[in-house]
Each structure stands twice: as structure tokens, then as C-alpha cells.
Enzyme design. Structure first.
Site, PDB file in Angstrom:
ATOM      1  N   ASN A   1       2.029  -6.098  -2.405  1.00 15.49           N
ATOM      2  CA  ASN A   1       0.620  -6.343  -2.094  1.00 15.49           C
ATOM      3  C   ASN A   1      -0.147  -5.031  -2.179  1.00 15.49           C
ATOM      4  O   ASN A   1       0.266  -4.030  -1.587  1.00 15.49           O
ATOM      5  CB  ASN A   1       0.477  -6.926  -0.686  1.00 15.49           C
ATOM      6  CG  ASN A   1      -0.970  -7.110  -0.279  1.00 15.49           C
ATOM      7  OD1 ASN A   1      -1.676  -7.927  -0.847  1.00 15.49           O
ATOM      8  ND2 ASN A   1      -1.423  -6.333   0.696  1.00 15.49           N
ATOM      9  N   GLU A   2      -1.220  -5.032  -2.945  1.00 12.35           N
ATOM     10  CA  GLU A   2      -2.090  -3.864  -3.056  1.00 12.35           C
ATOM     11  C   GLU A   2      -1.298  -2.603  -3.405  1.00 12.35           C
ATOM     12  O   GLU A   2      -1.478  -1.539  -2.815  1.00 12.35           O
ATOM     13  CB  GLU A   2      -2.902  -3.680  -1.769  1.00 12.35           C
ATOM     14  CG  GLU A   2      -3.816  -4.866  -1.496  1.00 12.35           C
ATOM     15  CD  GLU A   2      -4.631  -4.750  -0.207  1.00 12.35           C
ATOM     16  OE1 GLU A   2      -4.439  -3.776   0.549  1.00 12.35           O
ATOM     17  OE2 GLU A   2      -5.454  -5.642   0.053  1.00 12.35           O
ATOM     18  N   ASN A   3      -0.418  -2.748  -4.394  1.00  9.21           N
ATOM     19  CA  ASN A   3       0.403  -1.614  -4.813  1.00  9.21           C
ATOM     20  C   ASN A   3      -0.369  -0.619  -5.671  1.00  9.21           C
ATOM     21  O   ASN A   3       0.198   0.384  -6.123  1.00  9.21           O
ATOM     22  CB  ASN A   3       1.645  -2.114  -5.549  1.00  9.21           C
ATOM     23  CG  ASN A   3       2.486  -3.031  -4.688  1.00  9.21           C
ATOM     24  OD1 ASN A   3       2.457  -4.239  -4.865  1.00  9.21           O
ATOM     25  ND2 ASN A   3       3.200  -2.460  -3.726  1.00  9.21           N
TER      26      ASN A   3
ATOM     27  N   ARG B   1      -0.197  -9.574  -5.428  1.00  7.40           N
ATOM     28  CA  ARG B   1      -1.652  -9.606  -5.297  1.00  7.40           C
ATOM     29  C   ARG B   1      -2.218  -8.194  -5.439  1.00  7.40           C
ATOM     30  O   ARG B   1      -1.690  -7.253  -4.866  1.00  7.40           O
ATOM     31  CB  ARG B   1      -2.075 -10.172  -3.938  1.00  7.40           C
ATOM     32  CG  ARG B   1      -3.599 -10.217  -3.814  1.00  7.40           C
ATOM     33  CD  ARG B   1      -4.096 -10.359  -2.394  1.00  7.40           C
ATOM     34  NE  ARG B   1      -5.515 -10.003  -2.346  1.00  7.40           N
ATOM     35  CZ  ARG B   1      -5.971  -8.774  -2.114  1.00  7.40           C
ATOM     36  NH1 ARG B   1      -5.127  -7.785  -1.884  1.00  7.40           N
ATOM     37  NH2 ARG B   1      -7.268  -8.524  -2.114  1.00  7.40           N
TER      38      ARG B   1
ATOM     39  N   ARG C   1       0.809  -1.221   0.000  1.00  3.51           N
ATOM     40  CA  ARG C   1       0.000   0.000   0.000  1.00  3.51           C
ATOM     41  C   ARG C   1       0.844   1.273   0.000  1.00  3.51           C
ATOM     42  O   ARG C   1       2.038   1.265   0.220  1.00  3.51           O
ATOM     43  CB  ARG C   1      -0.983   0.017   1.173  1.00  3.51           C
ATOM     44  CG  ARG C   1      -2.044  -1.071   1.137  1.00  3.51           C
ATOM     45  CD  ARG C   1      -3.098  -0.854   2.221  1.00  3.51           C
ATOM     46  NE  ARG C   1      -4.143  -1.883   2.154  1.00  3.51           N
ATOM     47  CZ  ARG C   1      -5.175  -1.940   2.978  1.00  3.51           C
ATOM     48  NH1 ARG C   1      -5.322  -1.041   3.932  1.00  3.51           N
ATOM     49  NH2 ARG C   1      -6.066  -2.894   2.854  1.00  3.51           N
TER      50      ARG C   1
END
Length: 820
Positions: A425-427, A464, A389
């Protein structure tokens, strides 16, 4: 398609030796003092202070390691968790047995920035809360031992002080926007290590095998720790098979001690293969002899072949295997990140007993203990760096990501269980920086992908939920939360098929839903009538909020265990009909704390686990067992549902989860027939009965058969037909006591004294007297502020052999008390 024939093995950690490689290593668990604030300077940690001096500030407390700064405040409902500097100090007996040997402190993980001091001398520092690292304290110790302070003030011991800091910092990963706490403290084991002046830093063992498993190849390289520049040594290597038989051994003179050195190239005929069902490991023994002495150790390696088939499933050792996965956060009731080895082992064994053969370690490199257990239990691993994030920072940020990826790969090459290196993750989630540039994120993702393949071509890369980077990595997982953040759980298969078509290699990690443990519902799916379908099943901005926006289960559902078992049941039965599916991973195995969910039924808890934060099983655990395990099991839904409700004479459904061929159900001693299990007959694979409960106590039992094996289960509960209105009063009662621990229960009643079985009011427990509430655990029965489950809630009290008064409050209702 891409095939991966190799397993790399790394023996070692960044700088210095791991405990397994060291000649002598000791965990430094005891005799520590802790301070949850900063010091004015290192002198405050070591200055002489008279005993009983009332002006001795600040005040330190005694602790053991591992220790997390946020052991309790991470789930304290009244405060934000502490993010800032803290200190640890101790004194050590340092007696290195080697002449001119080296003394190191080996950290298995400390968060998030760490500084190490010997007396007042800073000897090392590290940035990153999850990778291993060491600091050589030899020279500082030797210098300190020559001082009068060493002899007089510290009586022949060496003072060591350690500053940890988990302050918010936009130029560090992980982002504080992440849905997990960025913990502080020495929350993994810390070791005192003695080595000779020449020792092995890392051994890289490339254990390759063909898909048929007929031919194995082992290649071994070494990297040495040689601060004194010793010119040569003799290395002894031995490979031992899983049965204890020596396969081969070699002795080799080594002169190039400053670079990675090729040592051994060995062919292994018909190697014993590592698999999820038979996780058989070889042992690589090594020893280096030199003028400095002998350093030796052992490591486990595994021969296995895996493949993510392009537009197809996952293959292990030439056969299709559905990856049946979950996730793990480093978090536990009462200790936060500071789990002991025994606690970690219990957790991992529970996963394996649930049928897990795959795990994604979220969202950071985890303890070597976890990886060792995955090797020995047969659980394949996706491990990732905490680029999670927030966007993309500057040069300092990027360098930390590169360093953490390198450290993770080098430190965990030895694990046969690892099949995926996760790069992020969730970039696609902005917020930490004014600029959110997708092209720059893509460029850096490409760099990390290339670095991962350069360091280890034998494993896949994955991310992801970042669709604009999905083509960069080897394997991609989109966001699919059918039946929780978007749509109905019946949308799951169709949405997955559409996402599968978009990428070369598809895997689905993160699915599920929240459940408030011990909350049950007679009609858990009623909210589905409000939900729009055909609109996708991804998680979008704001979906995790409990307020505003379109109707969604995560906001409008009842958060009951009843709903979650239906969602899980549907997903698992569908996965059996998806032959192209490589695998999935349920999010997560255990409830965990998070700073971004203060309004959840347990404040600051992500409650999507199939076990609570203290490993108490929820009902969904048994649904997984019924699909994923072979050891005969049977479980009647509702073990934590003491009162069911409905009309007089109404038939109510009882669901049984089992992996058996058939089951016979009994109500109050009367058989209601035998049913055959059919995984595609939803719900409960056809093992469901509609029963006419009697008012008052009921006993439901089941006998299930699988071959010649019979297994049984039984529950008792009350059936209530009285209707209730809104709650108007609370009662608080002691319901049990064991030794010095008492448990109290609050119940909510209406104006006719009928228990309000669907009440979800908030309650707050408090205590006056000698005792102490056992709270801040982040569990349904270990939180002083909690939403009730079916009109009740519990908490325990440590009595301290005295008297106490416990109170419970709920807005708009009179306070209730009980004396203990």
C-alpha cells in the site's frame, strides 16, 4: 482475462495447531499482570516478593486479554503514544491429558516483536504483529515441574512471562510513517493448546468449481506437527454439505509425516455455491489416529468461482457483481486493537447491514474471527501484508515481508471469502531510508507477486497507489479522492474512467472524506467554488495537512457530516452508471486512531468513517443503506442536528435517504407531498423537500413505501433565526444522567446570548473531585480536547458515587464550571 476457479482451504497456523484443530484449547483471558516498561531481565518477572513490600518495584497492574498497550494513549491529546517494550505475566495450571503430548501457546496476534518465557527459560520469539504463531512450551514446562521452585514458590503452577515490543524500527514493516498506529501488546486472543505428539498442522483443501457451478473438485493435502517423529497414522476425512448431509468420507493410512501429503481427490456434483447473498459453507471434518492418540477438528470451505474480467467488471459464479466495499482497521474506542469477539461481530454485522459485500482489511493480516465472519456473512475480502509506505529496507525487512505474506496466505487459505492477496500500500511513499529506488521496489514487488501465485494461484494479487508497479499485480487501485484531497466529487466518474484505461484490471479502493460527528452545515458545498477541477483527483504529498498548499476540501472544507453525505451520495449514484466497474471500497468503515493527524478536530483521529470509533452511526451510514440494501429503510438527514438556522420564512432543504419506491414528507403534521425515488436525481435520489420551518420547535416525519411495506422516521429540532457574532462565553450544563454516568454539554454564545451555531472553537474539559472523565476514546463525545460541533460539545463523567467539578476552557473565553 484471468479466471479463478479454486478456493483453497488451510486448516492451521504457522507451527503448531490452531484452536479449532487442537483436541483441547483454552483462551487465556484472565489473571494477567501488565507492566508498561521494560524489565532489567526476566528474573524481575519471577523473583519472589513479599506481599505488601513497599520496595517491590516495578509495579504491575491486573489486566485481561486481549489487551493493547496503547488502549488509551493512542488518542491522548497531550502525549505521543507509547512505543517500546512491555511485559505480561501469569501462572498456568498445565495438565496435558495426552501421554507424551505437546503443550503450546498459540498467539492469534501480538505486536510487534514478542518473546516468551517459562520461568527464566526463553522458549520462543516472533517478529510481526499480525500473523498467528505458536510456541511449544512442553520441554520447558516438564523441566520446570522437576524444580523445588515449582512446588514451593509457585505452588504447582507454571509461570509464563511475555515481552512485547512496538519500538520504532526502520527494518520492520509496517513503517511508522503509516497513517495508523503500530500497536503493542497481546491484542488478540492467546490460547493454551494440548495436542497428541502427532497432530495436523495444516490441511490445504482446494475446492474448485466451474463458472456454471455444475462440477466441483476437492483436493486435500495435509501438513503434520510431529516433533517426536512418529512413523505412521490413520487419517479420516469427511465432507458435509451446508444442509448437514455427508457428501463423502475417506480413511487413509499415512506414512510420510514430514512433508505435505496428498490425501484426497474428490469430485462433487452440482456443489452448493458460496455467494454474497447466500454464503453457504461445507464442513470438512478430519481426525488423525496414531500411537500418540487422536487429534481432530473441523473447518469450513466454500465452492465459488470468481473472475476479474480484463478491461471489465467482476464476476461471481458466472454473473456480474458490483463489489460494494469498505475498509477495516483493527481499532476501537477504549481498547485500541484489543477488540473482543463480540465487539468484532457487532462491527462486521453493522457492515453487512449497511449493504457491504466486499472489504479490504487495512493494512495487515487480521484476526481469524474477522475472516470467519466474512465467510458466514458473505463479505468478499482483500487482505494484505503491511508493506505500507517508507520505501524498501534491507534483507531483514524483505525477509519479514516474505514471511508475513507466506503466513497470511497459508493461515487464511481456508476462507471462501478471500479473493485478493494484497502485496502493498502506497509503496510510492519515501522517507524511511536515504535511498528510494523505484526499480528495486519493482523487483521486490515482482518477487512477492510470484511468491503469492506460487502459494495460491486461485486468488488475485493487488496493490493500491504505486503507479510504477501497477503492471505487476493482477488488479490495481490508483489513488482517487475526488472531492476531498483533489478536485470536486463531480470529477469522480471522469477520473475513474481515465484510470481504468491505464490498467488491465481496475478496482477503486479508498475514497471518501473526513466528517466530525454531529457537525452539520446549512451550506456544506460552498467551499467547492474555491476548488480547481480537471487537475486529477489523486492524493499528493502534503494533501492530508490542514495547513498550507492549494485550496482543497480536506483543508478548507467544514468537515461536516452534511458535506460527506453529498460526496457519498454522488459517488454511489455514479457507480450505478459504470457497467465496466469491478467495485469500490469506501475508506474506512470506522474512525480510527493515527499518530500523523494530531491537529484533526478529534486529535490523532482519522475521521473518515461512516461510524465513530465506538460504532455510533454517522449520517453517511444511511446513505450507503439507501443504495446498497433491499430491506425497506428510510432515514431523514439530521438526527444529530438539534438546531438548524436561517432566515424567517426561508425554505430549507430536508433530505430523506431511503431504498423505497416513494416517500411522503410531513412538517408539523402537514403533508408536503409524495416524491418518487430516482437514484440519478442528486441529491438524495430525488427525495428532498424545501420546507418553511417555523421559529422554535419543528417536527419532520416521513412515510416511505416499498411494495406493501411501509417504514417511517421522524426528527425534532429547533429552528433559529437570530443572528450571532463571535463567541464570548461558554456555558456548561449537565444534560443527562444514567446510573453513575453523567453527561455534560458546553455551548458557545455571543455577547447577546445567541448560540454560535457555526462555531468550531477548540475546548478542553477537566475535572476535580471523586469522578473521572470518560475520555481518550477518540470520539466526538469522548475526548477531553475537541473541536465543537455547531457551537457545542459533550463529554461524560463517571461519578464514582461522589462529587466533582467539571471545567471547560477555550482560548480567549472565560472558563465555565458545573458541579456534579
Amino acid at each position: 482475462m484471468i479466471k479463478y476457479f479454486c478456493v483453497f482451504v488451510v486448516l492451521g497456523s504457522l507451527l503448531g495447531l490452531t484452536p479449532a484443530e487442537a483436541q483441547e484449547s483454552k483462551r487465556l483471558n484472565h489473571n494477567w499482570e501488565f507492566l508498561k516498561q521494560d524489565l532489567g531481565g526476566i528474573w524481575e518477572a519471577v523473583r519472589p516478593v513479599g506481599k505488601g513490600n513497599p520496595e517491590s518495584v516495578p509495579l504491575w497492574e491486573a489486566v485481561n486479554l486481549p489487551h493493547c498497550v496503547n488502549a488509551t494513549d493512542a488518542v491522548d491529546p497531550d502525549v505521543n503514544y507509547y512505543q517500546g517494550p512491555s511485559w505480561y505475566r501469569t501462572t498456568l495450571d498445565v495438565v496435558n491429558p495426552y501421554q507424551n503430548g505437546r503443550t503450546l501457546l498459540h498467539f492469534e496476534g501480538a505486536g510487534q516483536k514478542t518473546e516468551v518465557y517459562v520461568y527464566t527459560t526463553k522458549v520462543g520469539s516472533h517478529v510481526g504483529g499480525y500473523d498467528e504463531w505458536s510456541v511449544d512450551i512442553t520441554d520447558a514446562v516438564n523441566a520446570f515441574k522437576k524444580t523445588e521452585v515449582y512446588k514451593k514458590q509457585f505452588k504447582g503452577k507454571v509461570p509464563v512471562s511475555i515481552r512485547t515490543d512496538n519500538s520504532r524500527d526502520l527494518e520492520l514493516i509496517p513503517s511508522d510513517l503509516s497513517d495508523f498506529n503500530v500497536y503493542g501488546g497481546i491484542y488478540r486472543y492467546l490460547n493454551l493448546v494440548y495436542t497428541p505428539a502427532l497432530s495436523v498442522d495444516k490441511i490445504f483443501a482446494k475446492a474448485a468449481v466451474d463458472a456454471a457451478g455444475k462440477t466441483g473438485q476437492l483436493g486435500v493435502k495435509a501438513r503434520f506437527y510431529n516433533p517426536d517423529k512418529i512413523s505412521s497414522g490413520t487419517l479420516f476425512l469427511k465432507l458435509v454439505d451446508p444442509a448437514g448431509k455427508v457428501v463423502a468420507k475417506i480413511e487413509k493410512k499415512v506414512n510420510n509425516l514430514s512433508n505435505d501429503t496428498e490425501l484426497w481427490d474428490l469430485q462433487v456434483k452440482k456443489p452448493v455455491l458460496w455467494s454474497a447473498d447466500q454464503p453457504l459453507l461445507y464442513t470438512l471434518q478430519y481426525e488423525i489416529q496414531s500411537s500418540a492418540g487422536i487429534a481432530k477438528g473441523t473447518e469450513k470451505i466454500g465452492f465459488r468461482n470468481f473472475e476479474f474480467v480484463e478491461k471489465g467488471p467482476f464476476m461471481l459464479n458466472g454473473k456480474r457483481l458490483l463489489l460494494k466495499g469498505t475498509h477495516r482497521h483493527e481499532d476501537h474506542a477504549g481498547v485500541a486493537a484489543a477488540m473482543t469477539e463480540n465487539e468484532i461481530r457487532k462491527e462486521m454485522v453493522m457492515m453487512k447491514d449497511m449493504g457491504v459485500n466486499f472489504i479490504r482489511l487495512a493494512h495487515y493480516q487480521q484476526s481469524r474471527i474477522v475472516l470467519n465472519l466474512c465467510d458466514s456473512l458473505g463479505i468478499m475480502v482483500w487482505e494484505e501484508i503491511p508493506w505500507c509506505r517508507g520505501g524498501l529496507g534491507g534483507d531483514v525487512y524483505k525477509e519479514q515481508a516474505r514471511r508475513m505474506l507466506t503466513n497470511m496466505i497459508e493461515q487464511h487459505y481456508n476462507h471462501a471469502s478471500v479473493i485478493i492477496w494484497g502485496l502493498g500500500n502506497e509503496n510510492d511513499w519515501p522517507g524511511d531510508f536515504p535511498e528510494f529506488d523505484k526499480q528495486k521496489i519493482r523487483a521486490f514487488m515482482k518477487e512477492l507477486n510470484e511468491l503469492s501465485h506460487q502459494l495460491d494461484i486461485s486468488r488475485s494479487t493487488a496493490i493500491r497507489r504505486c503507479d510504477f508497479c501497477s503492471d505487476i499485480v493482477d488488479v490495481y487501485s490508483p489513488s482517487i479522492w475526488a472531492g476531498w484531497y483533489r478536485g470536486n466529487y463531480t470529477d469522480y466518474k471522469g477520473v475513474s474512467e481515465e484510470e481504468f484505461k491505464k490498467v488491465k484490471r481496475f478496482i477503486h479502493v479508498e475514497w471518501g472524506g473526513d466528517s466530525h460527528a454531529m457537525r452539520h452545515s446549512e451550506n456544506p458545498d460552498k467551499v467547492l467554488s474555491k476548488i480547481k477541477t480537471g487537475m486529477g483527483a489523486d492524493e499528493r504529498a502534503g494533501d492530508a495537512s490542514l495547513f498550507g498548499g492549494a485550496a482543497r476540501i480536506s483543508k478548507d472544507g467544514d468537515w461536516s457530516e452534511s458535506y460527506l453525505v453529498n460526496l457519498v451520495d454522488w459517488h454511489l449514484k455514479e457507480q450505478e452508471t459504470m457497467p465496466w466497474l469491478s467495485g469500490t471500497a469506501y475508506w474506512p468503515f470506522k474512525d480510527f486512531s493515527t499518530p500523523v493527524r494530531p491537529d484533526n478536530p478529534i486529535p490523532y483521529m482519522n475521521q473518515k468513517g461512516v461510524v465513530e470509533r465506538d460504532l455510533t452511526k454517522k449520517e453517511a451510514y444511511y446513505v450507503f443503506q439507501s443504495y446498497w440494501t433491499t430491506q425497506p429503510m428510510v432515514h431523514i438527514y439530521g438526527h444529530s442536528w438539534p438546531v438548524r438556522w436561517g432566515e424567517q420564512g426561508e425554505e430549507k432543504m430536508v433530505k430523506v435517504y431511503a431504498n423505497c419506491t416513494e416517500a411522503e414528507l410531513f412538517l408539523n403534521g402537514k403533508s408536503f407531498g409524495v416524491k418518487k425515488r430516482n437514484s440519478q436525481d442528486f441529491p438524495a435520489a430525488g427525495l428532498r423537500w424545501n420546507l418553511p420551518f417555523v421559529q422554535g420547535e419543528n417536527v419532520v416525519s416521513v412515510i416511505a413505501k416499498k411494495g406493501k411495506v411501509t417504514v417511517k422516521d421522524e426528527i425534532k429540532f429547533t429552528y433559529q433565526t437570530e443572528k450571532w457574532t463571535k463567541p464570548v462565553k461558554l456555558t456548561l450544563t449537565k444534560i443527562s444522567q444514567q446510573d453513575d454516568i453523567a453527561t455534560v454539554e458546553v455551548k458557545l454564545y455571543d455577547d447577546k446570548n445567541v448560540q454560535c451555531l457555526d462555531a468550531t472553537n477548540w475546548v478542553n474539559f477537566s475535572l476535580a473531585g471523586d469522578g473521572k472523565l470518560i475520555d481518550d476514546l477518540g470520539t466526538s463525545s469522548g475526548s477531553r480536547k475537541v473541536q465543537v460541533y455547531n457551537g457545542r460539545a459533550m463529554i461524560s463523567v463517571k461519578l464514582n458515587k461522589g462529587k466533582s467539578v467539571v471545567a471547560v476552557q477555550s482560548e480567549g473565553l472565560p472558563v465555565a464550571f458545573t458541579n456534579l
